[in-house]
Design an enzyme around this catalytic site. Structure first.
Site, short mmCIF file in Angstrom:
data_model
loop_
_atom_site.label_atom_id
_atom_site.label_comp_id
_atom_site.label_asym_id
_atom_site.label_seq_id
_atom_site.Cartn_x
_atom_site.Cartn_y
_atom_site.Cartn_z
N ASN A 14 59.20 -69.33 -27.31
CA ASN A 14 59.04 -69.43 -25.85
C ASN A 14 57.58 -69.52 -25.48
OD1 ASN A 14 61.66 -69.46 -24.93
ND2 ASN A 14 61.84 -67.22 -24.89
N ARG A 47 55.59 -64.85 -43.32
CA ARG A 47 54.28 -64.39 -43.78
C ARG A 47 54.43 -63.18 -44.71
NH1 ARG A 47 51.78 -61.09 -38.62
NH2 ARG A 47 53.69 -60.00 -38.13
N LYS A 98 62.22 -74.84 -20.19
CA LYS A 98 62.78 -73.59 -20.76
C LYS A 98 62.32 -72.39 -19.92
CE LYS A 98 64.88 -70.73 -23.52
NZ LYS A 98 64.24 -69.56 -23.93
N GLU A 125 67.70 -67.81 -14.90
CA GLU A 125 68.46 -66.74 -15.58
C GLU A 125 68.10 -65.36 -14.98
OE1 GLU A 125 68.10 -66.93 -19.97
OE2 GLU A 125 67.48 -64.84 -19.83
N MET A 157 65.73 -65.40 -34.57
CA MET A 157 66.03 -66.81 -34.27
C MET A 157 65.89 -67.68 -35.51
SD MET A 157 66.99 -67.07 -31.14
CE MET A 157 66.75 -68.72 -30.53
N MET A 201 61.04 -65.90 -40.21
CA MET A 201 62.41 -65.49 -40.50
C MET A 201 62.79 -64.25 -39.69
SD MET A 201 64.16 -67.46 -42.54
CE MET A 201 63.54 -68.69 -41.42
N HIS A 203 64.38 -72.46 -16.87
CA HIS A 203 65.72 -71.99 -17.27
C HIS A 203 65.74 -70.45 -17.26
CE1 HIS A 203 68.29 -70.23 -20.38
NE2 HIS A 203 69.14 -71.23 -20.20
N ASN A 204 64.72 -69.86 -17.87
CA ASN A 204 64.67 -68.40 -17.93
C ASN A 204 64.47 -67.79 -16.55
OD1 ASN A 204 64.85 -68.95 -20.62
ND2 ASN A 204 63.24 -67.54 -21.25
N SER A 220 67.61 -72.20 -26.29
CA SER A 220 68.26 -71.09 -25.59
C SER A 220 69.63 -70.80 -26.18
CB SER A 220 68.43 -71.43 -24.11
OG SER A 220 69.17 -70.41 -23.48
N GLY A 221 70.01 -69.55 -26.08
CA GLY A 221 71.34 -69.16 -26.55
C GLY A 221 71.29 -67.86 -27.33
#
Ligand code: NAP
Length: 630
Positions: A265, A192, A346, A353, A172, A169, A349-350, A291-292
């Protein structure tokens, strides 16, 4: 104890009987408990008064107590008003489920007109709709479906088990949980428990968002038990050893065909390994890029799942519901390919970026220091680029950053000029070396960050060498137009570098990547969404390599001079342009039919007898020369 309620004609008896038979408990119809007086009135088409109803409802309330004590039952009863339902609620609400069958008045009227075995006059229907007070805590079911489908929906909604679990939690995990719950996914979440440090995180989160009906746990077994089997569990935790630790703890608690989805990631090589490791335990595994950032996770990220296709198909409806939507309203989520392919793309993608961000930083440096423009002038200039096909999320946020002040001063000027790189940037460079693929712009963007991080060293060197940067005395309108063209070219080349690396991986690992689909899921929700990405969706329908597309060839033919001119001017005036220069060098190397690597081969053979191949002989043969006469 279950009460199936609704106006006449909604099918309370049919649904009630089917439900009772499914749950193996008795069924009762409240109409069978009416007094003769009530039946006479109803048959004569007269609505009952509350006085008529009271003894009937009180009797039913007593029956409900008995039925519940005997193991429960299903009762079909209109129970239209809250006060009627209160008379029926003679047992604790935790032991009573109310199913509200609902539908439009036209639909119900049509159903009633077709009935032959019922004593209620359809003209009473209108008054029933007027009397209906929608219950707040009922399970509402639309009757515009088959009775079997209605039963399935009731059973799913009555089940206390959830359809999906999220572990972690953090930023993300919380935002994805809110997104999923807003899309009607029944959810369990876990964080945890670390005594004195991390306590009650999941429960606090659930309490803060009570209206979403999420179940929160800090006991892993209880969390797992709360999810309907076969389970779908998403990990949103720090990549690396934490993922292995959680998988090790989770594995003994899971059953055959359960699914773990790693949404962090993670390095694609770790995902390949975990995929094989979990297959031994008959547990499905998916590694997905998401992503986002925080906002994307909450409102619609781009999702890149790789791994088991069957498992993907099982969770596709969940992922599609939370994903961003492309221009045609399709979810920015697609099955990428087997093993770690989702995490691989991904990572790329990074990488793209990183280089896109660095290109904008280089543009800013030239405008601010080379041309001496004010931040607002730069913002305006970049804004004009948006209308010239250069619109992108990163351009948009850069303009906003250039306008953000704190106490009347630009925040940007207060930020230390040292950037770090974690995970994906460096990994993409390592992957390029492993695959033997060129990754010029991305690798140089990573190195630019590494150099920026050496702030102390840079300051000492600056003191030693003195001022290197000079202002660029050019007609600034002309220079800005050239810079814009150079930026167009460098971006195209950077995207080509990233997609070419995915092509290499796809061939070497036999992943069968679909580049048009990858570009499509990157058109919204993710950080590198842009006009160029929208165009790339179509380019990749024609070719697998961006620079080989005729439209791209035409555009770069025109823009390469601008790219060269900007790099030349910047270097002469003392401005480093690592990614612009890298893009140019990659491009010139790419279109160079005769490179100088023949000299490299000769040198290698000279000092190490490594042999070489000849252009005038079959390429399967190797040759060696005695370079020095003995
Ligand atoms: P975060 O806010 O730092 O949260 C990390 C979560 O991982 C926390 O719930 C943390 O629990 C948990 N965790 C860490 N070590 C653990 C362990 N050994 N055992 C169990 N749980 C552990 O991180 P985040 O930003 O949500 O990112 C989560 C993942 O998504 C990362 O892989 C990240 O790279 C990736 N990602 C992030 C973004 C972004 O913009 N933030 C975007 C895309 C992808 P505690 O609270 O108990 O420490």
């Amino acid at each position: 104890m279950i009460i199936v309620m609704g106006v006449s004609g909604t099918g309370k008896s049919t649904v009630g009987k089917l439900l009772a038979s499914e749950l193996k408990i008795p069924f009762y119809d409240a109409d069978d408990f009416h007094s003769e007086h009530n039946i006479k009135k109803l048959s004569a088409g007269q609505p009952l008064t509350d006085q008529d109803r009271r003894p009937w409802l009180e009797n039913l309330g007593e029956q409900i107590k008995k039925w519940q004590a005997d193991g429960g039952a299903v009762l079909a009863c209109s129970a239209l008003k809250e006060k009627y339902r209160q008379m029926l609620t003679t047992i604790p609400t935790s032991e009573l489920s109310i199913i509200h069958l609902s539908g439009s008045i036209e639909l119900i009227k049509h159903r009633l007109m077709e009935r032959k075995d019922h004593f209620l006059d359809p003209s009473i229907l209108k008054s029933q709709f007027e009397d209906l007070e929608e219950p707040k805590d009922a399970i509402k079911i639309n009757v515009n479906q088959l009775p079997t489908e209605i039963i399935q929906e009731i059973l799913t909604k009555m089940s206390k088990k959830t359809a999906f679990g999220i572990i972690g939690m953090g930023v993300m995990g919380q935002n994805l949980a809110i997104n999923m719950a807003n899309n009607q996914v029944k959810l369990s979440v876990f964080n945890r428990h670390v005594p004195g440090k991390e306590e009650g995180i999941a429960k606090d989160f659930v309490d803060r968002h009570a209206s979403l009906g999420i179940q929160g746990f800090d006991d892993l077994k209880q969390f797992v038990d709360s999810i309907e089997a076969p389970r779908n569990i998403l990990l949103m935790i720090q990549a690396g050893p934490a993922v292995d630790a959680v998988i090790d703890e989770l594995t003994p608690l899971l059953g055959s065909n359960d699914l773990i989805i790693d949404g962090g990631n993670s390095n694609y090589l770790d995902t390949n390994r975990r995929d094989q490791q979990l297959a031994h335990h008959d547990i499905n595994f998916i590694g997905t890029g998401i992503s986002g950032g925080e906002e994307g996770a909450r409102k619609g990220p781009s999702i890149m799942p790789g791994g088991s296709r069957t498992a993907y198909e099982r969770i596709a409806p969940f992922l599609n519901s939370i994903a961003a939507k492309d221009r045609n309203g399709q979810p920015c989520c697609t099955y990428v390919g087997p093993e770690g392919s989702g995490h691989f793309i991904k990572m790329v993608h990074n990488g793209i970026e990183y280089a896109e961000m660095q290109l904008l930083a280089e543009v800013y440096e030239l405008m601010r220091n080379g041309l001496g423009m004010l931040p607002e002038e730069i913002a305006k200039s970049l804004e004009s680029w948006k209308t010239k096909g250069l619109d992108s999320y990163l351009l948009e946020i850069t303009i906003n950053i250039l306008r953000k002040e704190e106490n009347g001063e630009l925040i940007l000027d207060k930020i230390l000029d040292a950037a770090s790189q974690k995970g994906t940037g460096g990994w993409s460079t390592e992957a390029a070396i492993k695959l033997g693929a060129p990754l010029n712009t991305i690798a140089d963007a990573v190195m630019a960050r590494n150099l920026s991080a050496q702030k102390e060293l840079r300051t000492s060197a600056n003191n030693l060498y003195g001022q290197i940067k000079n202002s660029i005395d050019e007609n600034s309108d002309d220079f800005l137009a050239t810079l814009q063209e150079a930026y167009v070219a460098a971006r195209i080349i950077n995207h080509a570098v990233g997609f070419d690396m995915m092509k290499e991986a796809s061939e070497q690992y036999h992943w069968g990547l679909n580049f048009s689909e990858i570009a499509r899921i990157w058109t919204n929700g993710c950080i590198i969404r842009s006009e160029l990405m929208n165009s790339a969706v179509n380019y990749f329908k024609d070719v697998d390599r961006l620079l080989l597309h005729p439209s791209i060839q035409k555009s770069l033919q025109d823009q390469k001079q601008s790219l060269a001119r900007i790099i030349g001017q910047a270097l002469i005036h003392g401005y480093p342009l690592p990614v612009f220069s890298s893009a140019m060098n990659f491009f010139l190397g790419y279109v160079n039919g005769q490179s100088s690597a023949n000299l490299l081969q000769a040198q290698r053979d000279y000092f190490g007898a490594h042999t070489y191949r000849r252009v005038d002989k079959p390429l399967t043969e190797s040759f060696h020369t005695e370079w020095v006469a003995s």
